[in-house]
Write an enzyme that holds these catalytic residues in place. Structure first.
Site, PDB file in Angstrom:
ATOM      1  N   HIS A 179       6.754  -9.699  10.625  1.00  0.00           N
ATOM      2  CA  HIS A 179       7.460  -9.542   9.342  1.00  0.00           C
ATOM      3  C   HIS A 179       8.964  -9.609   9.595  1.00  0.00           C
ATOM      4  O   HIS A 179       9.453  -9.049  10.579  1.00  0.00           O
ATOM      5  CB  HIS A 179       7.181  -8.183   8.702  1.00  0.00           C
ATOM      6  CG  HIS A 179       5.757  -7.946   8.311  1.00  0.00           C
ATOM      7  ND1 HIS A 179       5.155  -8.580   7.247  1.00  0.00           N
ATOM      8  CD2 HIS A 179       4.819  -7.116   8.827  1.00  0.00           C
ATOM      9  CE1 HIS A 179       3.905  -8.151   7.134  1.00  0.00           C
ATOM     10  NE2 HIS A 179       3.668  -7.267   8.083  1.00  0.00           N
ATOM     11  N   HIS A 205       0.815  -1.218   0.000  1.00  0.00           N
ATOM     12  CA  HIS A 205       0.000   0.000   0.000  1.00  0.00           C
ATOM     13  C   HIS A 205       0.850   1.271   0.000  1.00  0.00           C
ATOM     14  O   HIS A 205       0.737   2.152   0.853  1.00  0.00           O
ATOM     15  CB  HIS A 205      -1.090   0.019   1.078  1.00  0.00           C
ATOM     16  CG  HIS A 205      -0.663  -0.381   2.465  1.00  0.00           C
ATOM     17  ND1 HIS A 205       0.222   0.328   3.217  1.00  0.00           N
ATOM     18  CD2 HIS A 205      -1.038  -1.413   3.245  1.00  0.00           C
ATOM     19  CE1 HIS A 205       0.382  -0.241   4.381  1.00  0.00           C
ATOM     20  NE2 HIS A 205      -0.367  -1.309   4.426  1.00  0.00           N
ATOM     21  N   HIS A 250      -3.107  -9.508  15.518  1.00  0.00           N
ATOM     22  CA  HIS A 250      -3.324  -8.323  14.681  1.00  0.00           C
ATOM     23  C   HIS A 250      -4.233  -8.706  13.518  1.00  0.00           C
ATOM     24  O   HIS A 250      -3.965  -9.678  12.816  1.00  0.00           O
ATOM     25  CB  HIS A 250      -1.962  -7.822  14.189  1.00  0.00           C
ATOM     26  CG  HIS A 250      -2.008  -6.605  13.322  1.00  0.00           C
ATOM     27  ND1 HIS A 250      -3.032  -5.681  13.350  1.00  0.00           N
ATOM     28  CD2 HIS A 250      -1.127  -6.134  12.400  1.00  0.00           C
ATOM     29  CE1 HIS A 250      -2.780  -4.715  12.477  1.00  0.00           C
ATOM     30  NE2 HIS A 250      -1.641  -4.973  11.885  1.00  0.00           N
ATOM     31  N   ASP A 266      -2.724  -8.956   6.097  1.00  0.00           N
ATOM     32  CA  ASP A 266      -1.484  -9.699   5.827  1.00  0.00           C
ATOM     33  C   ASP A 266      -1.219 -10.744   6.911  1.00  0.00           C
ATOM     34  O   ASP A 266      -0.345 -11.599   6.738  1.00  0.00           O
ATOM     35  CB  ASP A 266      -0.272  -8.758   5.632  1.00  0.00           C
ATOM     36  CG  ASP A 266      -0.156  -7.675   6.694  1.00  0.00           C
ATOM     37  OD1 ASP A 266      -1.176  -7.299   7.277  1.00  0.00           O
ATOM     38  OD2 ASP A 266       0.975  -7.203   6.917  1.00  0.00           O
ATOM     39  N   TYR A 272      10.981   0.442   7.913  1.00  0.00           N
ATOM     40  CA  TYR A 272       9.691  -0.030   8.433  1.00  0.00           C
ATOM     41  C   TYR A 272       9.155   0.947   9.487  1.00  0.00           C
ATOM     42  O   TYR A 272       7.975   1.328   9.481  1.00  0.00           O
ATOM     43  CB  TYR A 272       9.852  -1.434   9.032  1.00  0.00           C
ATOM     44  CG  TYR A 272       8.546  -2.103   9.319  1.00  0.00           C
ATOM     45  CD1 TYR A 272       7.882  -2.835   8.339  1.00  0.00           C
ATOM     46  CD2 TYR A 272       7.940  -1.981  10.561  1.00  0.00           C
ATOM     47  CE1 TYR A 272       6.661  -3.432   8.590  1.00  0.00           C
ATOM     48  CE2 TYR A 272       6.723  -2.577  10.819  1.00  0.00           C
ATOM     49  CZ  TYR A 272       6.087  -3.298   9.833  1.00  0.00           C
ATOM     50  OH  TYR A 272       4.873  -3.870  10.094  1.00  0.00           O
ATOM     51  N   ASP A 308       3.326  -6.570  14.314  1.00  0.00           N
ATOM     52  CA  ASP A 308       4.134  -5.757  13.393  1.00  0.00           C
ATOM     53  C   ASP A 308       5.346  -5.088  14.075  1.00  0.00           C
ATOM     54  O   ASP A 308       6.353  -4.791  13.409  1.00  0.00           O
ATOM     55  CB  ASP A 308       3.277  -4.647  12.767  1.00  0.00           C
ATOM     56  CG  ASP A 308       2.391  -5.158  11.638  1.00  0.00           C
ATOM     57  OD1 ASP A 308       2.711  -6.193  11.040  1.00  0.00           O
ATOM     58  OD2 ASP A 308       1.377  -4.493  11.351  1.00  0.00           O
ATOM     59  N   HIS A 361      -0.012  -0.999  15.341  1.00  0.00           N
ATOM     60  CA  HIS A 361      -0.409   0.271  14.759  1.00  0.00           C
ATOM     61  C   HIS A 361      -1.888   0.308  14.364  1.00  0.00           C
ATOM     62  O   HIS A 361      -2.312   1.247  13.667  1.00  0.00           O
ATOM     63  CB  HIS A 361       0.464   0.568  13.524  1.00  0.00           C
ATOM     64  CG  HIS A 361       0.209  -0.400  12.384  1.00  0.00           C
ATOM     65  ND1 HIS A 361      -0.090   0.061  11.124  1.00  0.00           N
ATOM     66  CD2 HIS A 361       0.141  -1.745  12.309  1.00  0.00           C
ATOM     67  CE1 HIS A 361      -0.290  -0.964  10.307  1.00  0.00           C
ATOM     68  NE2 HIS A 361      -0.148  -2.064  11.001  1.00  0.00           N
ATOM     69  N   GLU A 378      -4.958  -7.065  10.686  1.00  0.00           N
ATOM     70  CA  GLU A 378      -4.708  -6.608   9.307  1.00  0.00           C
ATOM     71  C   GLU A 378      -4.533  -7.840   8.409  1.00  0.00           C
ATOM     72  O   GLU A 378      -3.992  -8.869   8.835  1.00  0.00           O
ATOM     73  CB  GLU A 378      -3.478  -5.685   9.243  1.00  0.00           C
ATOM     74  CG  GLU A 378      -3.407  -4.945   7.917  1.00  0.00           C
ATOM     75  CD  GLU A 378      -2.485  -3.723   7.910  1.00  0.00           C
ATOM     76  OE1 GLU A 378      -1.751  -3.492   8.889  1.00  0.00           O
ATOM     77  OE2 GLU A 378      -2.504  -3.000   6.891  1.00  0.00           O
TER      78      GLU A 378
HETATM   79 FE1  FEO Z   1      -0.317  -4.124  10.253  1.00  0.00          FE
HETATM   80 FE2  FEO Z   1       1.717  -6.446   8.899  1.00  0.00          FE
HETATM   81  O1  FEO Z   1       0.094  -5.625   9.238  1.00  0.00           O
END
Ligand code: FEO
Length: 405
Positions: A229, A29, A83, A87, A196, A168, A149, A85
């Site tokens: 990640h 994104h 989390h 991903d 990041y 994250d 976040h 999100e």
């Molecule tokens: Fe906030 Fe890696 O997703």
């Protein structure tokens, strides 16, 4: 017995990495993930086997194959979503359908967000700050980290082995076969961790400090930090926590970034004169032409720079689109303590300099020098004015940082 194509990687005696490597993704994104990324999921092999987070849609097969290399996925009893999100939750529904765990857990906001994303028939239970689950011979404690976040964000701490599953936080976008931070060349590790932070975490910097205080308050050791990640930190966990604590305070330095976009080279020539003014004023400077530099690399540069000097030609009464893009992006990241200035060449109306100054102010960047605009090709006088602009910014940086350095 046939070996699984994908293998789980042992993190501690009880924890395995069972995530997926995305070598291909380049646009996250708007963030240029030029080294790809990983979607990390973790398997905790207590008496009650537990899966922490899942992976992005399309990577579920890889995750399940890694799980199957150490246990039958259908024996997983608990799934924790740190989390929501996508991903990390894109494969949640499919995974639940396959493994049919006894319980699925998330923060209260996570329960809400997962419900708003997916149609998951199994109820998801909300856990609260400080709740501990007995996994059989080990405990998993939850700590809420809202807006680090996303509203739903939480971390989980496994007492056996002192492992923090940090979602994250403390992560980076870095694909690779190396699973541990101590296996990655230091320059790459620091570059990607900073990128990041600058692009994802920066707007939530105060929440980073709150989360670090909360972890300190737990009074527990941190032997391993396992983010969602990039590589796992198993040595020097204090190093990445220290870097986050430092970046969250937005430390700035006597340095500048010149970010510009040019139509026919005039604004580029002006940029070089600004560069000389800054350099001769004793300020290290990085020049970032937007034809060659991505917005997310500009954001990384601004993590520690003291000044942002922007240049754009005027096109149809507007600043150039790539400059509008970068200034919009920077505004959203809410940097603190930056100073700036603007310059640009134009043909007939020349609105870009004023527009950039306004956008700098909207991004809370203090404009410290009168903008320089010049019609068509800059010659000696205009280049001298740009040099002086650089000098004025340098002077202000020296005043601020020579006192504190
Ligand atoms: Fe906030 Fe890696 O997703």
């Amino acid at each position: 017995m046939m070996r699984n194509v994908h293998q789980a990687i042992k993190v501690t005696d009880d924890v395995f990495w069972v995530g997926a490597i995305d070598w291909q993704v380049r646009d996250f994104h708007g963030y240029l993930t030029h080294r790809g990324t990983t979607y990390n999921a973790y398997l905790v092999l207590g008496k009650h086997p537990t899966l922490i987070d899942t992976v992005k849609l399309g990577f579920g097969g890889e995750m399940l194959s890694r799980i199957a290399s150490v246990m039958d996925p259908s024996d997983i009893e608990l799934v924790v979503s740190n989390h929501a999100e996508v991903d990390h939750s894109g494969e949640l529904a499919t995974t639940l359908d396959i493994i049919k765990p006894d319980r699925v857990l998330a923060s209260a906001k996570g329960v809400e967000a997962l419900g708003q994303h997916f149609d998951i028939p199994q109820p998801i239970e909300a856990v609260a700050d400080g709740d501990t689950l007995d996994l059989g011979g080990m405990g998993l404690t939850f700590a809420m980290t809202p807006m680090l976040h996303w509203p739903d964000s939480m971390v989980s701490y496994l007492d056996k082995g002192a492992v923090l599953f940090s979602q994250d936080a403390f992560g980076m976008h870095l694909a690779g076969v190396e699973r541990f931070a101590d296996q990655v060349p230091d320059a790459i590790l620091l570059e990607e961790a900073a990128k990041y932070f600058a692009n994802i975490v920066l707007p939530f910097a105060p929440n980073v400090l709150r989360a670090i205080d909360k972890l300190d308050g737990l009074g527990v050791p941190l032997n391993v930090i396992a983010p969602d990640h990039g590589p796992v930190w198993r040595a020097e966990t204090g190093r990445i926590v220290g870097l986050y604590a430092n970046w969250a305070k937005q430390p700035r330095s006597k340095s500048a970034a010149i970010v510009y976009d040019s139509m026919w080279g005039s604004t580029a020539r002006m940029a070089r004169a600004v560069e000389e003014g800054l350099r001769q004023g004793g300020v290290p400077v990085t020049v970032m032409p937007l034809e060659a530099c991505h917005r997310s690399d500009v954001a990384t540069q601004l993590l520690e720079a003291g000044a942002l000097v922007v240049g754009s030609a005027t096109l149809n009464g507007m600043l150039l689109p790539r400059m509008a893009d970068v200034l919009t992006y920077v505004r959203g990241l809410r940097p603190k303590g930056l100073i700036g200035a603007a310059f640009g060449s134009y043909g007939w109306s020349g609105e870009a300099v004023k527009q950039m100054e306004q956008m700098l102010e909207e991004a809370k960047v203090e404009v410290v020098a009168t903008g320089v605009r010049h019609r068509y090709v800059p010659r000696e006088d205009a280049l001298r004015a740009c040099h002086e602009l650089g000098g004025a910014v340098a002077s202000r940086l020296r005043e601020t940082y020579d006192r504190t350095e």
